[in-house]
Structure formats: C-alpha cells, structure tokens
Design a protein around this motif. Structure first.
Motif, mmCIF file in Angstrom:
data_model
loop_
_atom_site.group_PDB
_atom_site.id
_atom_site.type_symbol
_atom_site.label_atom_id
_atom_site.label_comp_id
_atom_site.label_asym_id
_atom_site.label_seq_id
_atom_site.Cartn_x
_atom_site.Cartn_y
_atom_site.Cartn_z
ATOM 1 N N GLY A 361 37.150 78.393 24.994
ATOM 2 C CA GLY A 361 36.505 77.571 23.794
ATOM 3 C C GLY A 361 37.305 77.675 22.588
ATOM 4 O O GLY A 361 38.152 78.313 22.643
ATOM 5 N N ASP A 362 36.627 77.127 21.511
ATOM 6 C CA ASP A 362 37.381 76.852 20.192
ATOM 7 C C ASP A 362 37.391 78.362 19.545
ATOM 8 O O ASP A 362 36.493 79.052 19.556
ATOM 9 N N ASN A 363 38.521 78.440 18.760
ATOM 10 C CA ASN A 363 38.501 79.562 17.886
ATOM 11 C C ASN A 363 37.819 79.750 16.880
ATOM 12 O O ASN A 363 37.305 80.918 16.269
ATOM 13 N N ASP A 364 37.265 78.659 16.320
ATOM 14 C CA ASP A 364 36.532 78.836 14.894
ATOM 15 C C ASP A 364 35.058 78.803 15.079
ATOM 16 O O ASP A 364 34.274 78.656 14.169
ATOM 17 N N CYS A 365 34.707 78.800 16.441
ATOM 18 C CA CYS A 365 32.925 78.938 16.694
ATOM 19 C C CYS A 365 32.935 79.691 17.801
ATOM 20 O O CYS A 365 33.817 79.896 18.687
ATOM 21 N N GLY A 366 31.701 80.334 18.098
ATOM 22 C CA GLY A 366 31.558 81.041 19.391
ATOM 23 C C GLY A 366 31.781 82.667 19.008
ATOM 24 O O GLY A 366 32.199 82.993 17.957
ATOM 25 N N GLY A 367 31.981 83.667 19.942
ATOM 26 C CA GLY A 367 32.312 84.897 19.692
ATOM 27 C C GLY A 367 31.908 85.585 20.739
ATOM 28 O O GLY A 367 30.777 85.202 21.744
ATOM 29 N N ILE A 368 32.344 87.271 20.833
ATOM 30 C CA ILE A 368 31.867 87.981 21.837
ATOM 31 C C ILE A 368 30.924 88.929 20.720
ATOM 32 O O ILE A 368 31.530 89.504 19.905
ATOM 33 N N ILE A 369 29.657 89.169 21.156
ATOM 34 C CA ILE A 369 28.860 90.001 20.382
ATOM 35 C C ILE A 369 28.444 91.070 21.121
ATOM 36 O O ILE A 369 27.604 90.853 22.155
ATOM 37 N N GLU A 370 28.274 92.389 20.614
ATOM 38 C CA GLU A 370 27.697 93.472 21.355
ATOM 39 C C GLU A 370 26.492 93.900 20.665
ATOM 40 O O GLU A 370 26.627 94.079 19.409
ATOM 41 N N LEU A 371 25.311 94.182 21.152
ATOM 42 C CA LEU A 371 24.027 94.526 20.561
ATOM 43 C C LEU A 371 23.651 95.857 21.283
ATOM 44 O O LEU A 371 23.596 95.884 22.389
ATOM 45 N N ASN A 372 23.292 96.917 20.304
ATOM 46 C CA ASN A 372 22.537 97.921 20.848
ATOM 47 C C ASN A 372 21.130 97.560 20.875
ATOM 48 O O ASN A 372 20.612 96.526 20.142
ATOM 49 N N ASN A 373 20.295 98.290 21.592
ATOM 50 C CA ASN A 373 18.805 98.113 21.906
ATOM 51 C C ASN A 373 18.430 98.186 20.384
ATOM 52 O O ASN A 373 18.510 99.018 19.478
ATOM 53 N N GLY A 374 17.431 97.095 19.948
ATOM 54 C CA GLY A 374 16.794 96.818 19.080
ATOM 55 C C GLY A 374 17.668 95.949 17.761
ATOM 56 O O GLY A 374 17.220 95.677 16.765
ATOM 57 N N GLY A 401 24.500 93.654 25.814
ATOM 58 C CA GLY A 401 23.830 94.759 25.297
ATOM 59 C C GLY A 401 24.319 96.212 25.729
ATOM 60 O O GLY A 401 24.985 96.224 26.801
ATOM 61 N N THR A 402 24.635 96.936 24.905
ATOM 62 C CA THR A 402 25.124 98.254 25.040
ATOM 63 C C THR A 402 24.373 99.463 25.218
ATOM 64 O O THR A 402 24.752 100.301 25.714
ATOM 65 N N GLY A 403 22.950 99.105 25.157
ATOM 66 C CA GLY A 403 22.105 100.201 25.132
ATOM 67 C C GLY A 403 21.725 100.539 26.508
ATOM 68 O O GLY A 403 22.075 99.784 27.527
ATOM 69 N N THR A 404 20.674 101.501 26.730
ATOM 70 C CA THR A 404 20.128 102.091 27.917
ATOM 71 C C THR A 404 19.345 100.868 28.562
ATOM 72 O O THR A 404 18.269 100.515 27.977
ATOM 73 N N ASN A 405 19.535 100.486 29.871
ATOM 74 C CA ASN A 405 18.868 99.559 30.524
ATOM 75 C C ASN A 405 18.590 98.044 29.595
ATOM 76 O O ASN A 405 17.381 97.846 29.303
ATOM 77 N N ALA A 406 19.806 97.765 28.636
ATOM 78 C CA ALA A 406 19.349 96.650 27.811
ATOM 79 C C ALA A 406 19.331 95.352 28.632
ATOM 80 O O ALA A 406 19.639 94.893 29.590
ATOM 81 N N ARG A 407 18.568 94.536 27.991
ATOM 82 C CA ARG A 407 18.207 93.190 28.346
ATOM 83 C C ARG A 407 18.280 92.290 27.158
ATOM 84 O O ARG A 407 17.766 92.742 26.236
ATOM 85 N N ILE A 408 18.935 91.288 27.490
ATOM 86 C CA ILE A 408 18.960 90.403 26.267
ATOM 87 C C ILE A 408 18.092 89.053 26.262
ATOM 88 O O ILE A 408 17.573 88.536 27.292
ATOM 89 N N LYS A 409 17.514 88.798 24.927
ATOM 90 C CA LYS A 409 16.511 87.683 24.866
ATOM 91 C C LYS A 409 16.896 86.654 23.935
ATOM 92 O O LYS A 409 17.600 87.318 22.894
ATOM 93 N N VAL A 486 19.024 86.079 18.716
ATOM 94 C CA VAL A 486 19.732 86.707 19.918
ATOM 95 C C VAL A 486 19.219 88.111 19.832
ATOM 96 O O VAL A 486 19.545 88.642 18.659
ATOM 97 N N SER A 487 18.435 88.951 20.502
ATOM 98 C CA SER A 487 18.225 90.280 20.535
ATOM 99 C C SER A 487 18.353 90.908 21.714
ATOM 100 O O SER A 487 18.613 90.558 22.817
ATOM 101 N N ALA A 488 18.503 92.421 21.994
ATOM 102 C CA ALA A 488 18.963 93.135 22.892
ATOM 103 C C ALA A 488 17.554 94.352 22.913
ATOM 104 O O ALA A 488 17.258 94.885 21.545
ATOM 105 N N TYR A 489 17.007 94.676 23.914
ATOM 106 C CA TYR A 489 15.963 95.745 23.712
ATOM 107 C C TYR A 489 15.960 96.421 25.259
ATOM 108 O O TYR A 489 16.477 96.080 26.169
#
Length: 818
Positions: A361-374, A401-409, A486-489
């Motif tokens: 995709g385009d460089n000026d939008c989007g991204g790779i995002i890592e989220l810990n639980n919470g 999601g990088t946390g234990t049993n992470a799930r993305i919402k 976007v959240s991880a839990y």
C-alpha cells in the motif's frame, strides 16, 4: 493376510462403491438429466462470449505473483471486490454485494458440485501427511508428476490445464510436466470426455485418470481443484475439525453426492480451516457457517488460497532446505518450480518483505501497529479532518497483539464511504477472520457503531484492514471516510475452553462464558446432570455436538462419519438419517476409540445405541466392537462385545449402567475386512423409561411434539412447519430462493409458491438469468441508464432512470403484475 493385501481389498471396495455411486447418478430421472444438459449448454454459452475468451499465450511469467493472477484480470478483480462487499445501509443492515459474474459463478458452482466426484484414495502407506492431505494417501516422489491429455475438443481446455499447472508451479515445488516419450510408469492423464470433474485422492500408481468433462470442468480453478485431489488432498469440508466452522445440512444433499461431504482421515495442525480454499465447496443449501457475513468466501476463490499453498508446501517439503528463512505474521518459506534455487517467504496479501514484516500500500497512510493487552489506538481515513476522504489511496493497517492470549477488536465508530446501489467502489475491508483471506468490504453510511472481533483461531492476535479509494467513481465530496477504535485484550476464549460445540463469550479480566447446548452444564459445558440426556446421531459430527470424541492418543486409527458400507456387493446405509460412525485404521487389528469426555453426576444411567457388525467369511479378517466403561486406575467394565449383529444388520441395544461418575463410556472398533458401524447413541437417566428417550434432548423445532422409539424419534409439527424436525417453514421465502439480491414475495397464506422481484440486470423465476435486453437497443434512455427488467414493483415505474423512456415506453407496472 499381509498389509498389501488389505490395501488391495480397500482399493477394490472403493472402486465398487464409486461404481455403485455412478450407476445411481446415471439413473436419475429425465428432468435431472435435462437440467444438467441445460447447465452445460449455458456454461458453453458463457464460455463462447468474447468477454470470457482466454488468450492462449497469456500465461504466468516468473515475475508474476499469485496475487497478480488473482487481481490482474479486470472481470475477476471486480468479482473478488464486489462479491466480498457487504454494504452497510442506513440502520446497519448488511446486504451482500454482487456483480455481473455472480450468475456465472453460481451456475458453475452448482454444476461442479453435482459433478465433482471422489474415486477413492491411493495406496495408504503412511499417516504422516498434514491437514487436509489425506493421512493415508501416497504422495508423488519429489513432487514430480508426468501427465498426458486426451479427448479435448477445445483449445481453451488445454490452456486451462496449462494455466493451472503454472499456478501450482509458481507457488509450490510440485511440478507437472508432459510425459512425452518418457518411460514413466506412474502418470496422470487428463480426460476431456470423463464423467464430470473427478480424481482419485493421492498417487494410485500406473496411469491415473483425472476426468475434466468439457466444458463444465474447464476453468483453471477447477483443474487446480482436481490436481489437488490427485496430489493427496481432500475437500476442505471433509476435515476432521470442521464442526467448529461448518455444519452439513444432510437433508439438502443428494445421497449420491454424500461422498464429497464425509469427514476423511486428515491431520489439521498445519493451518486453520480455510473458507477461501479452492477445495471448499460453496455453501449453497448443503452447508451453513456460524457467521453468514463470511459466506462469500466459500465461492470467491479463483485460484490457490494462501493456506492451500501452505498445505502443499508442507506435505511436499518445499521448505525442507529453508531453515534459515524466518517468516512471520502467517508467512511461510518455500521453494517453487519457477524459482527452484531460492527460498522466499510467501506473505499474506497486504504484507511483504523478506520476513513478512512490512506492509503493502501507500507509504503516507496505513501502518504496522503492535498493541499490548489493554492498549488501543484511534485510526482515521486520509482526509478525514477535512470532511472529505482522499481518493486514489490504498492504505493497509496490520494490527498485532503482543500480550498473552491477545485478541484484537475493531470498533467502526464512523463510516461514510461512497457506495453504488449494489457494490463498494471505495471500501474499508475488514479481515477479521484469517489474515490470508479476503476481508468483508464496508461502504455507505452507518448511524451506529459496528464492532468486529477477531475470530478464534491461532491468528486471534492479528487483524488486517485496508482502505481503498483507487477506483474512479462518483463524487465523494462531504464523505469523511471512517474512524476506527482498535484495541487488544487478553481473551479467555482464545484458549478454546468450551467443550461440546458451544459458543464462547469473552468476559473482563481474561474471563469467558460458555453457552451450553441442551444436556450439558458447567463452566466448560462438560458436565452432565443426573437427569440430563446427551446424544450422538453423528449428523452433527464427532468433533461437534456428539457426546463422543475420538481418543486423540491413538495415532493409527480413527472413527469417521460415513454414509454407507458394504456387505459383499450390497450397500448398507445409516439406520436413521444420512450418516453413522465407522472406524478406519492403518493396519488390521488397529483399534479406534470413541469415548465420552464428560463429568457425569452420580446416578443410574442407560446407554442406548444401534450397531452393525458383519460376520467375516473364510479368509477375511473379522472386525469387532467392544463397548465398555473405564475409570482411571481401575480395570475396564465390559458392557457389550460384538463380532456379529442379528442377520448382519442394524441392531438396537439398551444397557443399564449403575453409575458413570468418574467414568468414560468407550466404543472400541477393531479394524478388519467386514462392515462395522454405530449410530444413534443416547446416554440418559435410566432404562426404566424415565428420561431414556432421545426426545429429552428436544430435537423438534418450532414447537413440534416429539415421540420416540428406541434411538429414533418422530416430530409432529405445528401448522405451518414440516420436515423431520419441523425445521421447514411453510413460507417458501424463508428458504431464500431468490438469487442476486432479488426480493422474495410469498403468495397467499398456506401457499407453497412465491414470486421473486429481481434487481436490475437479472430476470427469471429465481433471478438467476442475466437480462440482456439493455444490450439489444430495445431501450433508448436520455440519461443512458437502462433498467433491464420486465417490471419493477416499487417507485421506479419505467425502464429509464430519468423516466424518459424514449423508446419502448410501455409502463409494465400499469398492469399491476405484483
């Protein structure tokens, strides 16, 4: 008798079975024959249309990826985007999009499902294959497969075969090459005059015919499907772990076609269940899935899916020398026929790089995002702040999601994206199932937020979504695009704690709640109260609602759902319904075990079941059934031992058991030559009649009254319902007979007839036929937009959008046809 003789007998039985199936199929009533001939002729008409002409020279070069094959063709590009679209209209109603290919695809799928056949399996030498590769089939040494062709009248047929072979070679190390004058003993022959689309599963030895009947089987995706069988793969819906993902509607499946829906001896540990696999049948009326928004995936694939490639790579060890290549985010390493001397990562579409850690995709939008639980993040469309989203963009976000049993919402808080009446020219695609599958496309405007939670799999912590506004389209001024939260839990459901085919709901602080089916209780739905009844008729799979499970510690034998067996040359079917359980093993004497994995409350019980065990004739190996209870640390207690049932037929048993507290019920099937099966298992309160009835599990739907006889039951249905469990509503529109977004209107109360009001561009009783009248110059419209319908009973009273009807001005609605 040695192992080889046993295999030969198995092969003979398979051939006899298929011959019987073929005879049954050819013996259909004339109306079915005419219907099939009509479908073939319609397919031929479509294939003869210039729009669908194949360029014989348009093959895949070494610089073309599988995704280029998937998306380069403009017509298929439109199909994959539009068929995947779920348009969010005012009020949040989901309407599945369609395009001009929908009718063709529906027709092709209907013909294919009627004509795709299994011709048994190749020699069963090993249980080492993975996932939907049949554990017992033989693969082709080094992935090298010589082939010949015969009886093809059309050049496009040979082009489809060549394209399929090149796609497989582009993505895997499996190489199909023309046999020529070589002395190869084992090879495939593609036959254009075969009966339907048919292949043995795995390598059989000598000449191995793959039937590709012209013209219905001659598309690259169908050729790929049959080649995948020939190299050892079963249908996706035949996986042993399918119960969590798909349900068979046996009453809607023709008995002669059962073989394409039975579970097979597969190992499912390589990758998750894939609705998008080219080996997955379209749902039709034969199957259903828990999330109907994903139904489009089962008919959208036009080539090898990401997970199809993974399965072949693993089985044929295309990654054997790629140990130093580390692929992440569901990417995997492999060598291919096209590039045999280099290992590369095959990344899910949307990701790229040497290890799949970069995004497309385009460089000026989007991204790779890592989220810990919470942790959470707010994401907006490019141009959102100005009130009009930016066009010409392809923005991809990969959330991990990088946390234990992470799930993305992902909560879609705002959505206002340009939409046509049926499709999403610009869209927000939510890949909330598997990252290697297409996503659900969203457009139009919502008035309340919508939430997408990542489905439970080994990819629960990954979520990919894409914003695409690249297509030229009408004005988007004043539309702000989207705003997401976007959240991880930490998910309790990610551990799959719920047993016996139930729904799991995440609760705060990594908690969970299991919604139990009738008869089960406890936090994990694995407790059976003293008065409860649990059952298994095998219609809903051993891995599903059945109270019995396969003993996973046994690696060389398994119980599977099947629909028939043989006594000599005579076919034997289930005692009731479509399927029953049969044991399969690698060698004579192997024992498959079905057992309860439940906690029974103390108290008397009654075990009811039906069984068939056929007595062996001289020279045959005797099959056998032992039924017993076992408690850890104690000797087993035999309830029934069988080497023959009365008259070699189904026999009913009712066995009182003092208690099952801390015990398991086990059905042990010993592998031999003779027919062995069980059906209609019921575990109830006691054999004195109290609770000892399958009716205690309330099988009758819609208020039907149940009555039982042994392990069988009948339902007396209320007025307005019918079917074996009163599941069929009298209103015919409940069966959704109108295709391509046609509106169904029930006739008078109690009638079994209906009317389909078709959307523009379709006609016919069920809106399956593409209306070509706009192409015939019958209509001349001032605005150039013709409505190709004989009539529309709504606000639109003419055939031209602007009401001009400059030519052919008859107002068909004046005759009040609706």
């Amino acid at each position: 008798m040695g192992h080889l003789s046993f295999i030969q007998i198995l092969a003979l039985l398979m051939v006899i079975t298929i011959n019987a199936s073929t005879i049954s199929r050819s013996g259909k009533e004339k109306v079915d024959v005419e219907r099939t001939e009509g479908l073939v002729e319609m397919l031929r008409e479509f294939l003869d249309d210039e729009e669908f002409e194949d360029d014989d020279e348009d093959f895949i070069d070494d610089d073309t990826s599988l995704d280029d094959v998937w998306l380069d063709d403009e017509t298929r590009d439109s199909f994959n985007e539009d068929q995947a679209a779920l348009i969010l209209h005012e009020g949040g109603e989901f309407i599945q999009g369609y395009d001009a290919l929908t009718h063709f695809v529906d027709l092709e799928e209907e013909w294919f499902k009627d004509h795709d056949q299994h011709l048994g399996s190749g020699t069963r030498e090993t249980l080492g294959m993975k996932r939907n590769f049949d554990k017992g089939t033989t693969t082709w040494p080094s992935g090298l497969i010589p082939y010949t062709t015969r009886n093809f009248a059309e050049s496009r047929s040979l082009a489809a075969i060549k394209e399929a072979i090149q796609i497989i070679g582009k993505e895997t190390c499996v190489k199909l090459f023309e046999k020529g004058s070589s002395s190869a003993v084992d090879y495939i022959t593609f036959d254009g005059k075969g009966q339907g689309c048919a292949s043995y599963v795995g390598k059989t030895g000598n000449q191995q015919v793959v039937d590709l009947q012209e013209p219905g089987c001659m598309t690259p995706e169908t050729v790929i499907h049959e080649i995948m069988h020939a190299i050892g793969q079963q249908h996706e819906q035949s996986r042993t772990d399918r119960a969590r993902y798909i349900t068979m509607l046996w009453k809607n499946i023709d008995k002669g076609n059962y073989v394409n829906y039975f579970t097979e001896l597969t190992h499912d540990g390589v990758s998750p269940y894939d609705y998008f696999s080219t080996l997955q049948y379209a749902l039709g009326t034969e199957m259903k899935i828990p999330d109907q928004r994903l139904a489009f995936l089962t008919s959208a694939s036009k080539t090898l899916s990401h997970y199809d490639v993974k399965e072949i790579v693993t089985a044929y060890k295309c990654d054997e020398t790629c140990g130093s290549v580390a692929c992440q985010n569901r990417g995997f390493a492999r060598k291919t026929v096209a590039v045999p001397d280099k290992c590369t990562c095959r990344c899910p579409k949307g990701l790229k790089g040497t290890s799949c850690t970069e995004r497309e995709g385009d460089n000026d939008c989007g991204g790779i995002i890592e989220l810990n639980n919470g942790e959470s993040r707010s994401i907006k469309a490019p141009g959102y702040a100005s009130g009009t989203y930016t066009t010409g963009k392809e923005c991809i976000w990969f959330i991990k999601g990088t946390g234990t049993n992470a799930r993305i919402k992902v909560e879609v808080q705002e959505l206002d994206i340009l939409a046509s009446t049926t499709t999403c020219p610009h869209y927000l695609s939510m890949r909330y199932t598997l990252v290697g599958q297409p996503g659900v496309n969203l457009c139009n405007k919502i008035t309340s937020s919508k939430t997408f939670v990542k489905t439970i799999s080994d990819e629960t912590n990954m979520f990919l979504f894409e914003f695409n506004s690249k297509k030229p389209a009408a004005s988007n001024i004043g539309k702000n695009g989207f705003k997401l939260f976007v959240s991880a839990y930490q998910s309790g459901c990610a551990l799959k704690p719920c047993k016996n085919y139930v729904t799991c709901t995440d609760l705060p602080n990594a908690g969970y709640k299991c919604t139990c089916q009738i008869g089960y209780s406890g936090d994990n739905c694995d407790v059976v109260a003293a008065s409860a009844v649990v059952t298994c008729n095998f219609e809903t799979d051993i891995g599903g609602k059945c109270c019995l499970k396969n003993d996973k510690s046994i690696k060389n034998a398994i119980w599977l759902e099947k629909g028939s067996g043989l006594i000599g040359a005579q076919k034997v079917y289930a005692k009731d319904g479509a399927v029953f359980a049969r044991p399969f093993g690698q060698y004579y004497g192997n024992v498959a075990k079905l057992q309860t994995e439940l906690t029974f409350a103390d108290g008397a019980r009654c075990l009811q079941f039906t069984a068939i065990v056929v007595k062996a004739r001289e020279g045959e190996q005797q099959s056998g059934l032992a039924v017993y209870t076992v408690k850890q640390g104690s000797p087993l207690e035999t309830l029934k031992s069988l080497v023959e049932t009365t008259s070699n037929n189904w026999q009913e048993f009712k066995i009182p058991i003092e208690t099952l507290h801390q015990k398991k019920v086990v059905f042990a099937g010993k592998i031999g030559d003779t027919m062995l099966g069980i059906d209609n298992v019921i575990i109830s309160k006691g054999c004195n009649g109290e609770g000892a009835s399958v009716c205690a599990n309330q099988p009758c739907k819609n208020g039907g009254v149940c009555s039982s006889s042994g392990a069988s039951f009948t339902c007396e249905c209320k007025s307005g319902f019918s079917g074996s469990t009163c599941e069929i509503a009298a209103k015919p529109c409940d069966a959704k007979p109108c295709k391509n977004n046609g509106q169904c209107l029930n006739k008078a109360s109690g009638s079994t007839t209906y009317t389909c009001v078709c959307v523009d561009g379709y006609k016919g009783t069920n809106c399956k036929t593409i209306d070509q009248s706009c192409n015939s110059d019958q209509w001349k419209c001032a605005d150039g937009q013709c409505i190709a319908n004989e009539f529309r009973c709504d606000w639109r009273l003419s055939h031209c959008n602007d009401g001009s009807d400059e030519k052919g001005c008859t107002d068909h609605c004046l005759s009040k046809p609706c």
